[in-house]
Scaffold this motif. Structure first.
Motif, short mmCIF file in Angstrom:
data_model
loop_
_atom_site.label_atom_id
_atom_site.label_comp_id
_atom_site.label_asym_id
_atom_site.label_seq_id
_atom_site.Cartn_x
_atom_site.Cartn_y
_atom_site.Cartn_z
N GLN A 96 -10.01 86.28 74.16
CA GLN A 96 -10.82 87.10 73.26
C GLN A 96 -10.38 88.54 73.41
OE1 GLN A 96 -13.28 86.12 71.05
NE2 GLN A 96 -13.19 88.26 70.39
N CYS A 97 -9.87 89.15 72.36
CA CYS A 97 -9.41 90.54 72.43
C CYS A 97 -10.31 91.46 71.64
CB CYS A 97 -7.98 90.65 71.91
SG CYS A 97 -7.41 92.35 71.80
N ASN A 98 -11.00 92.35 72.35
CA ASN A 98 -11.82 93.36 71.71
C ASN A 98 -11.15 94.71 71.79
OD1 ASN A 98 -13.75 91.39 71.26
ND2 ASN A 98 -14.61 91.73 73.31
N THR B 291 -5.54 98.19 77.25
CA THR B 291 -5.96 98.28 75.84
C THR B 291 -4.94 97.68 74.89
OG1 THR B 291 -4.97 100.45 75.70
CG2 THR B 291 -7.31 100.36 76.22
N CYS B 292 -5.40 97.30 73.68
CA CYS B 292 -4.53 96.91 72.57
C CYS B 292 -4.70 97.95 71.47
CB CYS B 292 -4.94 95.54 72.01
SG CYS B 292 -4.34 94.16 72.97
N PRO B 293 -3.68 98.12 70.61
CA PRO B 293 -3.84 99.09 69.52
C PRO B 293 -5.00 98.71 68.60
CG PRO B 293 -1.58 98.27 69.65
CD PRO B 293 -2.38 97.50 70.64
N THR B 294 -5.18 97.42 68.35
CA THR B 294 -6.31 96.97 67.53
C THR B 294 -6.94 95.77 68.22
OG1 THR B 294 -4.84 95.50 66.31
CG2 THR B 294 -5.32 97.65 65.30
N ALA B 295 -8.15 95.43 67.79
CA ALA B 295 -8.78 94.23 68.33
C ALA B 295 -8.15 93.02 67.67
CB ALA B 295 -10.27 94.26 68.07
N HIS B 296 -7.54 92.11 68.52
CA HIS B 296 -6.83 90.96 67.96
C HIS B 296 -7.76 89.77 67.76
CE1 HIS B 296 -3.28 93.13 69.75
NE2 HIS B 296 -2.97 93.00 68.46
N GLY B 297 -9.00 89.88 68.28
CA GLY B 297 -9.95 88.77 68.13
C GLY B 297 -9.57 87.59 69.01
N SER C 265 1.55 90.34 70.34
CA SER C 265 1.79 91.17 71.53
C SER C 265 0.48 91.72 72.09
CB SER C 265 2.75 92.32 71.19
OG SER C 265 3.40 92.74 72.37
N CYS C 266 -0.45 90.80 72.31
CA CYS C 266 -1.78 91.20 72.76
C CYS C 266 -1.79 91.54 74.24
CB CYS C 266 -2.77 90.09 72.46
SG CYS C 266 -4.43 90.48 73.04
N ASN C 267 -2.02 92.79 74.56
CA ASN C 267 -2.02 93.25 75.95
C ASN C 267 -3.17 92.63 76.74
OD1 ASN C 267 0.17 94.77 75.40
ND2 ASN C 267 -0.96 96.69 75.14
N VAL C 268 -4.31 92.54 76.10
CA VAL C 268 -5.50 92.01 76.77
C VAL C 268 -5.23 90.59 77.26
CG1 VAL C 268 -7.90 91.31 76.44
CG2 VAL C 268 -7.09 93.50 75.52
N ALA C 269 -4.67 89.77 76.35
CA ALA C 269 -4.38 88.39 76.71
C ALA C 269 -3.36 88.33 77.83
CB ALA C 269 -3.88 87.63 75.49
ZN LIG Z 1 -5.18 92.38 71.84
#
Ligand SMILES: [Zn+2]
Lengths: 590, 459
Positions: free
Chosen positions: B228-230, B241-247, B258-262
């Motif tokens: 879950q990316c917020n 952080t990610c530039p946007t929330a990827h959900g 390229s989700c950093n959170v994940a």
């Molecule tokens: Zn993300």
């Protein structure tokens, strides 16, 4: 696997380079001279010939251990006959006696039985049981005749002469694979290979050197070859001994002429004369050494002469290349210390009876001290090291005393440390050692140029006369190894160095079969001097040791050094008491 | 004489010492002669400190990159090719130490162990000293032009044979007319460094491929995990952080977006030791040798990494650095089903090529892992970078936008390979402070690869 691959890769690249050289030969439209093609082809031949000559000389020289003749018998009455295989044999209970008599009342070193000029003497080595001849006790030395009974502390032996016709070859001699192999190699063919090497080398230099020196080179080598042939034929007819030792010396002398021709062609004549004088001295010394009495006289004469030379050097010595070790007589200049070397080795010798009775070697120590001291005053430290090494080995051969040797060595190390600390010119040598690339244009100049030149030669060399190391001072003497590497290739240079090393090993090999301790010690002293000079010269020039300005025996330019090398070789030759296998057969020349 | 025979052994010891010395020298000679010979005092090869003559350097198609005619050095006739290959060939003064003129100097100078510096007929050059490189001059020029004066590096190599076709580093200059470097230090910053071989940059998101490889092999339920990316997550008080929330994203989507959170969570799940091991396998912390030229090693050091550090490391930040060549070889490894092929710059002779077919090659990843990674990289192109931009290339790739701190722009990375049997090329593009990875570095890769396909596909 990767390593194997990269090795294969290099091999392929080499082959490719060679082929492309050949292809150039046919594609290049113009200006290919005969001399270019000559160099292209013969540089492959030199390493083959050089290695071939050395390899062919080794087995015949090592084919048997000597002791071929029996000089008399020692008979245990009613029992066995013990053959006497040397001119000097020690008798005693010790395992290292030549004739071991394992009886409780025999001393460890009881007596020495010696043969000289057809007569026998026995020397008591201070044994407890004493020595008597025909029942009469002797003090020290006593003469023995064939048929006499010798009693060692009560154990009786009879000395028997050798029967006529049965005194020559020992029938029980063991044959080894080396002797089989050695017999199959004819010295004549080796000699022909040697001549081929020298002729090809002379023409190589003829093609590359400037016009005005071309004729001198051919002429010098021609005269040298004539001298070699003359010696070979005479020696083959007159001498019973193996000739491979001289062939190896000829091989090195040939290289010496190539080196001089490339570096200082105007000294070729001088060097040629030195070689011929060396050969003559070699023959004369051999003749003198054949007889022990003459040899002993020679020892004292030379020792006296050496002291005179030393004194003269200290008084009239001239400074050249940093050391005051030259004497100028107006018409000739020479390095007296080279000749002192010969006297030095001889001064250290002793016959077995004297060696075992008087363990005192004070006279020799004093002589050695004088020489080494004089050398230090002359600032010729390299030669001092050579003398010191020879002194250590000879003193050890004489006394067998490791402790004294260790003390001497320790004292020398301390002395050397003091010299490094207090003498600036010594210190600078050590400063460069191991770091020559940092001082590539100052104190490391000679060593770096040697390594650059050696690397430029590769395995085959750039061809005689094509090198640049000749422009560096002392290229023909101290740096001669680099010059050989550059012009004749690493293989030929290493072969030359290994030849000198082999000569020394051969001397060690001969000791067991020597007739007298005198020869054994002289040969050992020579071997030591050859080895130390080789190490200091070769390793000094490539920065494995400090550069000391020592000559490589036979190869470096220098008349005194050449003559001394030949004179020393006579000691090794004299230690060889064996006869060639062909002497008793057909006596074929080739 | 038994006594003396025994004592004479002392000389044997001395002789042995001399023989050991000779052996020592010989070994040293075999190892170092090539260095000794290149000293400027060597009158066989140098005159007044300058090389007298040298072999010719060709590209893979026989174009002359450098030749010496009558003692004068000449380069390729096209200025763009000259500038593009300045680092590969080397400059006149030998500043580019990885250039052919320095690295293979002994061979160019006409020296080899057997022949020494011998030259038949005192000729100025002999063919044994020529070098045929694997580079394609035109491809390099295209890469150079695509960089449009930005600093960076472009590399392309064949992941089946190891031949490097393109190697360009900027800034560069025309070696035929060398400029005054000191006049414009900004423009010519580090101009003598071949960035492709000798630089290491923060890798950013391209490093996620290493983290992904570790995850595929070590996390059993990675396929069923949903992240879950917020746009941010907190790890021990530090934000990733990610530039946007990827959900809600699965593993595949996490890489594509390229989700950093994940990936921070994946890195934590994998653990420092395993990630370190996979980084080492991927070629970090060790330098490669390309025909004797050593590359700079990238760094991944998780020894003292705290949990936030590990999370940052897993997305290619922290103290991680990557060498472009090394990263390209990792791409090639993925492309080649997990088997690494050593890169090379010199064309092998036919016999060597034959030999190499029997030499075992190093397996870095299992075939399953490599194929899985490859399909995810293909998905990246299809779902994120746009297949339309890379039509016909069958591209598998990963972009990276490496934050470098301060107010400087991030480094733009684009790395991957083409899934084409007839054109098996892997590539890397890095633009220093260029900005977004796929936006800036992607088009450069497209131009070079399209040119490569049109030149070599079907060969
Ligand atoms: Zn993300």
């Amino acid at each position: 696997m990767n390593e194997l691959l990269s090795n294969l890769k290099q091999l392929l690249e080499m082959t490719a380079a060679w082929w492309s050289n050949l292809s150039l030969l046919f594609n290049s439209p113009s200006t290919i001279g005969f001399d270019d093609i000559y160099t292209l082809l013969v540089r492959w031949v030199f390493p083959l010939l050089a290695v071939g000559i050395l390899v062919r000389c080794i087995p015949p020289l090592l084919r048997n251990r000597g002791c071929e003749r029996i000089w008399g018998y020692l008979e245990v009455p009613g029992s066995i006959k013990i053959p006497i295989r040397h001119w000097e044999v020690s008798l005693g209970r010790s395992k290292l006696s030549d004739i071991v008599i394992n009886l409780p009342f025999i001393s460890r070193n009881h007596a020495v039985l010696a043969y000289s000029r057809d007569s026998w003497t026995i020397t008591d080595l201070g044994s407890k049981g004493g020595v008597s001849i025909n029942g009469q006790n002797i003090e020290g030395k006593g003469e023995v005749h064939a048929g006499d009974t010798i009693s060692l502390g009560g154990a009786e032996f009879r000395l028997l002469a050798v029967e006529e016709g049965n005194d020559d070859l020992d029938a029980t001699r063991r044959r080894t694979w080396l002797s089989e192999w050695g017999e199959g190699i004819a010295p004549g063919k080796t000699f022909l290979l040697l001549l081929l090497f020298q002729v090809l080398g002379a023409f190589q230099l003829y093609f590359t050197m400037p016009e005005e020196t071309k004729r001198t080179i051919l002429l010098t080598v021609a005269v040298f070859i004539a001298a070699e042939c003359f010696y070979y034929v005479i020696a083959f007819l007159c001498s019973r001994k193996h000739l491979e030792l001289e062939l190896l010396a000829f091989f090195l002398c040939g290289l010496n002429l190539f080196v001089v021709a490339a570096d200082v062609p105007n000294q070729l004549l001088k060097q040629l004369i030195a070689i011929i004088i060396g050969m003559v001295v070699f023959c004369i010394l051999q003749f003198i050494l054949r007889d022990m009495e003459r040899a002993r006289k020679l020892k004292y004469i030379l020792a006296a002469g050496a002291l005179v030379l030393l004194a003269a050097n200290l008084v009239f010595g001239e400074v050249r290349f940093g050391g005051r070790n030259w004497i100028n007589l107006g018409f000739i200049t020479f390095q007296p210390m080279e000749f002192v070397k010969v006297a030095f080795v001889l001064a250290g010798t002793a016959t077995l009876d004297r060696m075992l009775t008087t363990r005192n070697i004070t006279a020799f120590i004093a002589f050695a001290g004088t020489c080494i001291g004089a050398l230090i005053i002359m600032r010729d430290l390299g030669t001092a090291v050579v003398f010191f090494g020879a002194f250590l080995v000879i003193a050890f051969m004489r006394s067998g005393d490791l402790r004294t040797i260790a003390y001497a060595l320790a004292a020398a190390v301390l002395g050397a440390l003091a010299a490094i600390t207090f003498m600036p010119y010594v210190a600078s040598r050590f400063e460069a050692w191991g770091n020559v690339w940092q001082y590539a244009n100052t104190i490391g100049y000679q060593q770096t140029r040697t390594m650059i030149a050696a690397a430029s030669g590769g395995l085959l060399g750039v061809g005689g006369g094509n090198g640049f190391l000749v422009n560096v001072p002392a290229a023909d003497t101290d740096l001669v190894f680099g010059l050989l590497c550059e012009e004749w290739g690493l293989i030929v240079a290493l072969t030359a160095v290994l030849t000198v090393v082999f000569m020394s090993l051969f001397a060690v090999f001969l000791v067991r079969g020597c007739n007298s301790a005198f020869y054994a010690i002289a040969a050992s002293g020579t071997a030591t001097i050859y080895l130390i000079q080789t190490a200091l010269n070769v390793f000094g020039s490539v920065d494995l040791l400090p550069l000391t300005g020592i000559t490589l025996p036979f190869v470096s330019n220098g008349g005194s050094s050449m003559i001394a090398s030949w004179a020393l070789l006579a000691f090794i030759k004299a230690a060889d008491s064996r006869s060639r296998p062909d002497v008793n057969e057909s006596g074929r020349l080739f | 004489m038994k006594l003396l025979t025994r004592r004479a052994l002392a000389i044997l010891v001395l002789a042995l010492a001399v023989i050991c010395g000779i052996l020592f020298f010989t070994v040293r000679y075999l190892g170092e002669a090539s260095k000794w010979v290149q000293h400027a005092a060597n009158q066989h090869l140098y005159k007044n400190g300058k090389l007298k003559a040298s072999g010719t350097i060709y590209d893979r198609n026989g174009e002359i990159l450098m030749e010496t005619v009558d003692g004068i050095v000449r380069y390729h006739e096209n200025p763009a090719v000259r500038a593009a290959l300045m680092h590969a060939v080397g400059d006149a003064d030998g500043h580019v130490v990885t250039g052919a003129r320095v690295a293979w100097g002994k061979r160019l100078a006409g020296w080899n162990l057997l022949q020494g510096a011998y030259r038949f007929n005192r000729g100025l050059s002999h063919p044994g000293s020529d070098i045929k490189m694997t580079l394609d001059a035109e491809l390099c020029a295209i890469a150079y032009n695509s960089l449009q004066g930005r600093k960076g590096a472009v590399g392309v190599y064949n992941y089946k044979t190891g031949e490097i076709l393109c190697m360009v580093s900027t800034p560069t200059f025309d070696p035929q007319y060398p400029p005054d470097i000191d006049k414009d230090p900004e423009r010519y910053e580090g101009v003598y460094i071949n960035r492709f071989l000798s630089a290491a940059y923060t890798p950013g998101s391209v490093f996620k491929l290493v983290t992904a490889a570790a995850a595929i092999d070590n996390l059993e339920n990675i396929d069923s995990t949903v992240f879950q990316c917020n746009s941010k997550t907190v790890i021990d008080g530090e934000y990733v952080t990610c530039p946007t929330a990827h959900g809600r994203v699965d593993f595949k989507e996490a890489l594509a977006k390229s989700c950093n959170v994940a990936f921070a969570q994946i890195a934590l799940a994998v653990g420092a030791d395993t990630l370190q091991a996979y980084a080492d396998k991927a070629g970090f912390n060790s330098s490669l040798e390309v025909n004797g030229i050593k590359t700079k090693a990238g760094q991944v050091n998780l020894k003292n990494a705290q949990r936030p550090d590990l999370a940052w490391a897993g997305i290619g930040q922290y103290t991680n650095t990557a060498n472009p060549l090394n990263l390209m070889v990792f791409m090639g490894t993925i492309a080649n089903d997990g088997v690494r092929v050593e890169p090379k710059l010199i064309k092998d002779s036919w016999l060597l090529r034959l030999l190499q077919t029997v030499v075992p090659r190093e397996r870095v990843l299992s075939p399953e892992t490599a194929i899985r990674l490859g399909s995810m990289m293909r998905n990246n192109v299809l779902s994120s970078y746009g297949e339309g931009n890379y039509r016909g290339l069958e591209l598998c790739a990963k972009s990276g936008t490496a934050e470098v701190g301060g107010d400087r722009m991030p480094h733009a990375w684009f790395a991957g390979y083409m899934q084409r049997e007839d054109c098996p090329l892997a590539f890397v593009v890095v633009v220093e402070n260029g900005g977004g990875g796929s936006k800036v570095a992607g088009p450069i890769a497209r131009k070079v690869l399209q040119a490569a396909v049109s030149r070599y596909a079907g060969e």
